[in-house]
Write an enzyme that holds these catalytic residues in place. Structure first.
Site, PDB file in Angstrom:
ATOM      1  N   TYR A 138       0.880  -1.179   0.000  1.00 24.16           N
ATOM      2  CA  TYR A 138       0.000   0.000   0.000  1.00 24.16           C
ATOM      3  C   TYR A 138       0.913   1.223   0.000  1.00 24.16           C
ATOM      4  O   TYR A 138       0.794   2.098   0.832  1.00 24.16           O
ATOM      5  CB  TYR A 138      -0.824  -0.078   1.298  1.00 24.16           C
ATOM      6  N   HIS A 143      -2.417   7.606  -2.645  1.00 26.05           N
ATOM      7  CA  HIS A 143      -3.560   6.688  -2.697  1.00 26.05           C
ATOM      8  C   HIS A 143      -4.083   6.428  -1.280  1.00 26.05           C
ATOM      9  O   HIS A 143      -5.290   6.513  -1.032  1.00 26.05           O
ATOM     10  CB  HIS A 143      -3.136   5.368  -3.356  1.00 26.05           C
ATOM     11  N   ARG A 152     -12.565   6.799   5.972  1.00 29.83           N
ATOM     12  CA  ARG A 152     -12.504   7.291   7.360  1.00 29.83           C
ATOM     13  C   ARG A 152     -12.220   8.785   7.340  1.00 29.83           C
ATOM     14  O   ARG A 152     -11.092   9.214   7.589  1.00 29.83           O
ATOM     15  CB  ARG A 152     -11.363   6.610   8.149  1.00 29.83           C
ATOM     16  N   GLU A 208      -7.018  -1.328  -9.822  1.00 34.18           N
ATOM     17  CA  GLU A 208      -5.917  -0.649  -9.139  1.00 34.18           C
ATOM     18  C   GLU A 208      -4.670  -0.790  -9.994  1.00 34.18           C
ATOM     19  O   GLU A 208      -4.269  -1.905 -10.342  1.00 34.18           O
ATOM     20  CB  GLU A 208      -5.681  -1.257  -7.744  1.00 34.18           C
ATOM     21  N   ASP A 242      -4.921  -4.939  -9.778  1.00 33.50           N
ATOM     22  CA  ASP A 242      -5.495  -5.572  -8.587  1.00 33.50           C
ATOM     23  C   ASP A 242      -6.958  -5.132  -8.469  1.00 33.50           C
ATOM     24  O   ASP A 242      -7.285  -4.192  -7.753  1.00 33.50           O
ATOM     25  CB  ASP A 242      -4.686  -5.144  -7.352  1.00 33.50           C
ATOM     26  N   GLN A 249     -15.485  -4.084  -0.047  1.00 27.41           N
ATOM     27  CA  GLN A 249     -14.316  -3.692   0.747  1.00 27.41           C
ATOM     28  C   GLN A 249     -14.711  -2.823   1.943  1.00 27.41           C
ATOM     29  O   GLN A 249     -14.262  -3.038   3.065  1.00 27.41           O
ATOM     30  CB  GLN A 249     -13.325  -2.944  -0.155  1.00 27.41           C
TER      31      GLN A 249
HETATM   32 CA    CA Z   1      -4.097  -3.421  -4.151  1.00 28.27          CA
END
Ligand code: CA
Length: 435
Positions: A138, A143, A152, A208, A242, A249
């Protein structure tokens, strides 16, 4: 790090490699697993040169190679690259040098190898290797921050982000090569204001844009790989989509991370560009002075000087309508892997610091590579600001997330003054309707 194989003046006796805009000039020499399209031939390794594939199974018998390069080619006569990946960087380098010499204009081996070429238009690919384990990182802070804001709003970037390369263990069984199609996944969706989830087809289907990083030589369980040795374990890189079901999610990801939102499909490009081929496009890596500086095991002089890879990453969308009306795919974004907050070496050092073993053919996803500006976003979630902003395509069609029949095409390349331009080819895959 640079050697004669990177010389931008090198040209090949394979004319199409010298066009200046091919992804596969003689300075690249990436590996894939292929066979003649529609045939029952054995899959085996090949190297891209211009618009051709050099068949390594045929080259093995050509008597054009000897020594360590010939030993490496023998291991490449297999339906997966894991054996070659396990040989380590001396073998990778020996074969690269031998291929560069043999394919160079004026080479004595031209006559022996001319019969080992097959047009890329006539082949089909399989996965380049058996991907034992797949870890998704990540590493783009741009991103992570934009997605964090959507999921959030009060707490976009969690405090661990700037201290360690965040990742989760993904699933390799659903990774396939470019050309993959898959049905829109179904699952539990819960709108933020709903009391209970419903079971339905995903409505927020997304891609992604990532870089796939393939491990070469592994490490013993219990032994960490130091940041100084990390890059010796990286065989090469590919383009990686991805696919992500954003509504699944949002409901499932806490407290243990992504699960069914990510494991229904992921797509790699067929060609693996080796770490050695990427040497001219390395760039320095820095950490903002206001941010925490890496702990010692994530810090090295080399990583500061050249830890990043400047790989341009482009996403295009081809809808059903574009295909039926013969329109070109629509550009969605362009970014670079150099913006990554963590480097490949840091990912490896962190992954193994507890003694976790990596094996040849294991793959890392870099995480979605979004750059600092909104146009550089590597997912539709970001481009549409969580579905709130319409994305207008070149032919006037509108998207917020992917529709059935949408084909996402990703391309990658490296370009720099004083070096040959090299590319990754493409990864393309299509979302089909749910059952
Ligand atoms: Ca990913």
């Amino acid at each position: 790090m640079l050697n004669q194989t990177h010389n931008p003046d090198l040209i090949s006796w394979v004319e199409s490699a010298n066009s200046g805009n091919t992804d596969f000039p003689i300075q690249n020499l990436p590996f894939a697993i292929f066979r003649c399209a529609g045939s029952k031939e054995n899959f085996r390794a090949g190297v891209a040169i211009g618009d051709q594939v050099l068949d390594l199974a045929a080259a093995r018998k050509s008597e054009a190679f000897s020594g360590l390069a010939q030993a490496a080619i023998a291991v490449c006569d297999a339906p997966e690259l894991n054996g070659f990946m396990a040989m380590g960087k001396d073998a990778w380098s020996a074969l690269r040098l031998a291929l560069s010499n043999a394919l160079a204009s004026g080479s004595d081996e031209q006559a022996k190898l001319a019969g080992c070429l097959i047009s890329q238009g006539d082949v089909e690919y399989s996965l380049p290797c058996r991907i034992g384990d797949y870890t998704d990182f990540y590493t783009s802070i741009h991103h992570a921050t934009s997605v964090g804001k959507l999921f959030r709003p009060d707490n976009p970037l969690l405090p661990n982000y700037k201290w360690l390369p965040i990742g989760y263990h993904g699933r390799s069984s659903s990774i396939d090569v470019s050309g993959q199609t898959f049905k829109r996944p179904k699952g539990q969706l819960k709108a933020p204001d709903a009391v209970e989830p419903v079971f339905a087809a995903c409505k927020r289907m997304d891609y992604e844009m990532e870089v796939g990083i393939f491990m070469g030589k592994g490490n013993q369980l219990g032994d960490a790989i130091s940041i100084d040795d990390a890059e010796d374990h990286v065989f090469g890189m590919c383009l990686f989509n991805d696919w992500s079901a954003r509504d699944l999610q949002a409901w499932e990801y806490q407290p243990l991370g992504p699960f069914l939102a990510k494991n229904f499909a992921s797509t790699v490009s067929p060609w693996i560009v080796t770490t050695e081929a990427l040497a001219p496009y390395r760039s320095s890596w820095t950490r903002d002075e206001a941010d925490p500086q890496p702990l010692a095991y994530l810090e090295s002089e080399h990583n500061r000087a050249a830890g990043a890879f400047d790989i341009q990453l482009e996403v295009q969308l081809e809808t059903e309508k574009m295909r039926s009306e013969g329109q070109p795919a629509s550009h969605l974004s362009l970014s670079s892997f150099r913006h990554s907050y963590w480097t490949v070496a840091q990912m490896i050092a962190h992954h193994t610091v507890n003694g976790c073993n990596l094996r040849p053919g294991d793959m890392f996803g870099s995480g979605t590579q979004s750059g600092p500006t909104p146009e550089e976003a590597g997912s539709m979630l970001e481009l549409s600001n969580g579905g709130k902003q319409k994305i207008e395509l070149d032919n006037g069609e509108i998207r917020t997330f992917l529709e059935d029949g949408d084909c996402v095409i990703m391309r990658g390349w490296c370009q720099k003054e004083g070096a040959a331009r090299i590319g990754f080819g493409e990864v393309a895959a299509t979302v089909l309707a749910a059952d």
